[in-house]
Design an enzyme around this catalytic site. Sequence first.
Site, PDB file in Angstrom:
ATOM      1  N   CYS A  88      48.019  37.463  97.230  1.00  0.00           N
ATOM      2  CA  CYS A  88      49.199  37.155  97.921  1.00  0.00           C
ATOM      3  C   CYS A  88      50.361  37.964  97.211  1.00  0.00           C
ATOM      4  O   CYS A  88      51.426  38.093  97.586  1.00  0.00           O
ATOM      5  CB  CYS A  88      49.562  35.731  98.096  1.00  0.00           C
ATOM      6  SG  CYS A  88      48.274  34.935  99.244  1.00  0.00           S
ATOM      7  N   CYS A 112      48.305  33.982  94.106  1.00  0.00           N
ATOM      8  CA  CYS A 112      47.385  34.581  93.715  1.00  0.00           C
ATOM      9  C   CYS A 112      47.401  36.150  93.674  1.00  0.00           C
ATOM     10  O   CYS A 112      48.289  36.657  94.144  1.00  0.00           O
ATOM     11  CB  CYS A 112      45.995  34.153  94.565  1.00  0.00           C
ATOM     12  SG  CYS A 112      45.985  34.997  95.964  1.00  0.00           S
TER      13      CYS A 112
END
Length: 379
Positions: free
Chosen positions: A311, A308
């Site tokens: 991250c 994502c």
Amino acid sequence: MMAVKYELIKTCKQTGARLGRLHTPHGTIETPIFMPVGTLATVKTQSPEDLKQMNAQIILSNTYHLFLRPGDDIVKEAGGLHSFMNWDRPILTDSGGFQVFSLSNMRKIEEEGVHFKNHLSGEKLFISPEKATQIQNNLGADIMMAFDECAPYPADRDYVKQSLERTTRWAERCLKAHQRPHDQALFGIVQGGMYADLREQSAREITALDFPGYAIGGLSVGEPKDLMNEVLESTTPLLPQNKARYLMGVGSPDALLDGVIRGVDMFDCVLPTRIGRNGTTMTSEGRLVIRNAKYARDFRPLDEKCDCYTCTNYSRAYIRHLVKCDETFGFRLTSYHNLYFLLKLMENIREAIRQDSLLDYRNQFFEEYGLNKPNARAF
């Protein structure tokens, strides 16, 4: 012509899980699906662009809160919720019933509707099935919910029986009051508490009204998860195969998996954004509380298996710093990750159903998430 139509694609051979599509005026939704909650016409800290980037297919907004602020008349004047909040994908609005019962400690339930006090100002207000339907017609969501009474847990049998029978009568009134069946679908809600025979009675009465979809209400209200699963197991088989099934207010990873296995298609919950604002995140290895001191010099992403936006770009140390300083960007990053995590989980669930391997996937997920240990809990 129905505004919303459910298409069953496949049933998993290992379980009763269903792979489907829900066709709406603002696009087709692949199910099973998790719906991020945008209570006040916004998913807290997330832009519509963020939600599209994480592939949120549909979001939920709240009838009660939008009735109070800014007012459904203003939303209607703006062209409806889609235009008001710049979201061109499907929207579901709840009935407002749960908030009337949970937020107001000054309420009086009558056959006509519910008298209650505005939890913000103390002003005396009244919502009936007709009023709840009118508000949702003004909001213009693709899917709207019938006004119901959500019985608390625990509740005695007589009270739950009276409550579900009132919910049936209110559902009939919502159908009669519905002004836009051509472009808004009204879903009925099955109640009945934790009593199997009352669930059966409610399902029989509500499905007889032939709604285009059905919700299972009155769960995730404090009962043990084993009991919720038991009620689901006895309730979902009572609902039509050719219509969507929606379990209201459920969003922990274990409950999503267990709900899908028992034949549920749609879920919503404030959990991912609420815990995100408290600095708690969902990872492939279980919950991670980013406020903890041990992450002060941890320069890894929240979840090394996650791709994502959060991250890919930011470290645990940085996010911890933001959250500890009450910086809004920190809450945006944790909330984004949690929403992405659940949407990705649902994507993986859909693929597992496609491959007839959902039980295998559940067992693997529970093992990695740490849910196979004694007394383990997701949140």
